[in-house]
Scaffold this motif. Structure first.
Motif, PDB file in Angstrom:
ATOM      1  N   ARG A 162       0.837  -1.205   0.000  1.00  0.00           N
ATOM      2  CA  ARG A 162       0.000   0.000   0.000  1.00  0.00           C
ATOM      3  C   ARG A 162       0.871   1.256   0.000  1.00  0.00           C
ATOM      4  N   LEU A 163       1.916   1.274   0.808  1.00  0.00           N
ATOM      5  CA  LEU A 163       2.813   2.431   0.835  1.00  0.00           C
ATOM      6  C   LEU A 163       3.525   2.621  -0.498  1.00  0.00           C
ATOM      7  N   LEU A 164       4.011   1.531  -1.072  1.00  0.00           N
ATOM      8  CA  LEU A 164       4.690   1.630  -2.369  1.00  0.00           C
ATOM      9  C   LEU A 164       3.756   2.171  -3.437  1.00  0.00           C
ATOM     10  N   SER A 165       2.545   1.641  -3.473  1.00  0.00           N
ATOM     11  CA  SER A 165       1.602   2.107  -4.495  1.00  0.00           C
ATOM     12  C   SER A 165       1.221   3.561  -4.270  1.00  0.00           C
ATOM     13  N   GLY A 166       1.185   3.969  -3.009  1.00  0.00           N
ATOM     14  CA  GLY A 166       0.900   5.370  -2.708  1.00  0.00           C
ATOM     15  C   GLY A 166       1.980   6.312  -3.210  1.00  0.00           C
ATOM     16  N   GLY A 167       3.196   5.812  -3.363  1.00  0.00           N
ATOM     17  CA  GLY A 167       4.266   6.604  -3.960  1.00  0.00           C
ATOM     18  C   GLY A 167       4.335   6.464  -5.464  1.00  0.00           C
ATOM     19  N   MET A 168       3.927   5.305  -5.963  1.00  0.00           N
ATOM     20  CA  MET A 168       4.017   5.059  -7.404  1.00  0.00           C
ATOM     21  C   MET A 168       3.021   5.893  -8.205  1.00  0.00           C
ATOM     22  N   VAL A 169       1.796   5.986  -7.727  1.00  0.00           N
ATOM     23  CA  VAL A 169       0.766   6.707  -8.499  1.00  0.00           C
ATOM     24  C   VAL A 169       1.182   8.153  -8.741  1.00  0.00           C
ATOM     25  N   PRO A 170       1.511   8.923  -7.706  1.00  0.00           N
ATOM     26  CA  PRO A 170       1.957  10.292  -7.999  1.00  0.00           C
ATOM     27  C   PRO A 170       3.292  10.323  -8.735  1.00  0.00           C
ATOM     28  N   GLY A 171       4.145   9.324  -8.496  1.00  0.00           N
ATOM     29  CA  GLY A 171       5.423   9.263  -9.205  1.00  0.00           C
ATOM     30  C   GLY A 171       5.229   9.136 -10.703  1.00  0.00           C
ATOM     31  N   TYR A 172       4.346   8.233 -11.106  1.00  0.00           N
ATOM     32  CA  TYR A 172       4.045   8.099 -12.530  1.00  0.00           C
ATOM     33  C   TYR A 172       3.513   9.418 -13.090  1.00  0.00           C
ATOM     34  N   LEU A 173       2.580  10.022 -12.387  1.00  0.00           N
ATOM     35  CA  LEU A 173       1.930  11.227 -12.903  1.00  0.00           C
ATOM     36  C   LEU A 173       2.859  12.440 -12.955  1.00  0.00           C
ATOM     37  N   GLN A 174       3.930  12.440 -12.170  1.00  0.00           N
ATOM     38  CA  GLN A 174       4.880  13.547 -12.197  1.00  0.00           C
ATOM     39  C   GLN A 174       5.857  13.450 -13.365  1.00  0.00           C
ATOM     40  N   GLU A 175       6.048  12.259 -13.879  1.00  0.00           N
ATOM     41  CA  GLU A 175       7.022  12.056 -14.959  1.00  0.00           C
ATOM     42  C   GLU A 175       6.559  12.719 -16.264  1.00  0.00           C
ATOM     43  N   ARG A 176       7.425  13.528 -16.841  1.00  0.00           N
ATOM     44  CA  ARG A 176       7.118  14.213 -18.099  1.00  0.00           C
ATOM     45  C   ARG A 176       6.779  13.220 -19.207  1.00  0.00           C
ATOM     46  N   LEU A 177       7.590  12.168 -19.366  1.00  0.00           N
ATOM     47  CA  LEU A 177       7.371  11.194 -20.443  1.00  0.00           C
ATOM     48  C   LEU A 177       6.047  10.451 -20.256  1.00  0.00           C
ATOM     49  N   VAL A 178       5.685  10.160 -19.031  1.00  0.00           N
ATOM     50  CA  VAL A 178       4.409   9.494 -18.767  1.00  0.00           C
ATOM     51  C   VAL A 178       3.257  10.376 -19.245  1.00  0.00           C
ATOM     52  N   ARG A 179       3.303  11.642 -18.897  1.00  0.00           N
ATOM     53  CA  ARG A 179       2.235  12.551 -19.326  1.00  0.00           C
ATOM     54  C   ARG A 179       2.191  12.663 -20.850  1.00  0.00           C
ATOM     55  N   GLU A 180       3.359  12.659 -21.492  1.00  0.00           N
ATOM     56  CA  GLU A 180       3.394  12.707 -22.955  1.00  0.00           C
ATOM     57  C   GLU A 180       2.769  11.449 -23.552  1.00  0.00           C
ATOM     58  N   ARG A 181       3.092  10.284 -22.987  1.00  0.00           N
ATOM     59  CA  ARG A 181       2.549   9.029 -23.524  1.00  0.00           C
ATOM     60  C   ARG A 181       1.049   8.932 -23.311  1.00  0.00           C
ATOM     61  N   LEU A 182       0.570   9.460 -22.190  1.00  0.00           N
ATOM     62  CA  LEU A 182      -0.870   9.445 -21.943  1.00  0.00           C
ATOM     63  C   LEU A 182      -1.606  10.420 -22.864  1.00  0.00           C
ATOM     64  N   ALA A 183      -0.956  11.522 -23.207  1.00  0.00           N
ATOM     65  CA  ALA A 183      -1.576  12.517 -24.080  1.00  0.00           C
ATOM     66  C   ALA A 183      -1.568  12.090 -25.547  1.00  0.00           C
ATOM     67  N   ALA A 184      -0.531  11.363 -25.965  1.00  0.00           N
ATOM     68  CA  ALA A 184      -0.406  10.927 -27.363  1.00  0.00           C
ATOM     69  C   ALA A 184       0.005   9.456 -27.391  1.00  0.00           C
ATOM     70  N   PRO A 185      -0.925   8.552 -27.093  1.00  0.00           N
ATOM     71  CA  PRO A 185      -0.571   7.138 -26.972  1.00  0.00           C
ATOM     72  C   PRO A 185      -0.033   6.504 -28.245  1.00  0.00           C
ATOM     73  N   ALA A 186      -0.422   6.989 -29.402  1.00  0.00           N
ATOM     74  CA  ALA A 186       0.016   6.383 -30.661  1.00  0.00           C
ATOM     75  C   ALA A 186       1.477   6.681 -30.976  1.00  0.00           C
ATOM     76  N   SER A 187       2.068   7.664 -30.293  1.00  0.00           N
ATOM     77  CA  SER A 187       3.441   8.040 -30.602  1.00  0.00           C
ATOM     78  C   SER A 187       4.448   6.954 -30.213  1.00  0.00           C
TER      79      SER A 187
END
Length: 137
Positions: A85-110
């Motif tokens: 539970r603690l790890l996942s609580g850090g992973m969710v915001p960690g993923y969302l803070q990553e620039r590349l993650v946000r880019e992939r979510l915005a343009a999945p076909a790229s």
């Protein structure tokens, strides 16, 4: 702990997504890139140990997750559930803070492979957080 098996399954799948993200990011030199801290593409392998990559949590977190999944798979273990539970609580915001993650979510076909790793890792981390909550009496 009625959802122990579900938590084990989801956490194991998330761990697989994390390992795939690590391998893919190291191979493609996708360093971590957070709002106030950025890694170096030339040192992505070293940085992956403590800071993670653009596509996965740090190796130390994945190792802790592997420990907790194996303990919980063997039987009920409150400490292992809390660790997940603690790890996942850090992973969710960690993923969302990553620039590349946000880019992939915005343009999945790229980059479909990277997008699949991101969506899987993020979704499974969120499911871990929900399934890892304490059972109500």
């Amino acid at each position: 702990m009625p959802s122990r098996r579900a938590l084990v399954a989801v956490s194991a799948a998330q761990l697989a997504a994390g390992l795939a993200g690590q391998a893919l990011a190291v191979r493609r030199r996708h360093h971590f890139d957070l709002p106030f801290l950025t890694g170096d593409p030339a040192r992505v392998g070293r940085d992956s140990l403590w800071m993670g990559t653009a596509l996965a949590a740090p190796v130390w977190m994945l190792a802790a997750q592997a420990w907790a999944v194996s303990r919980l798979a063997a039987g009920p273990d409150e400490r292992a559930r809390r660790v997940l539970r603690l790890l996942s609580g850090g992973m969710v915001p960690g993923y969302l803070q990553e620039r590349l993650v946000r880019e992939r979510l915005a343009a999945p076909a790229s980059a479909p492979l990277e997008t699949a790793v991101v969506v899987g890792g993020l979704g499974l981390a969120a499911a871990m957080a929900v399934l890892g909550r304490p059972a109500r009496p």
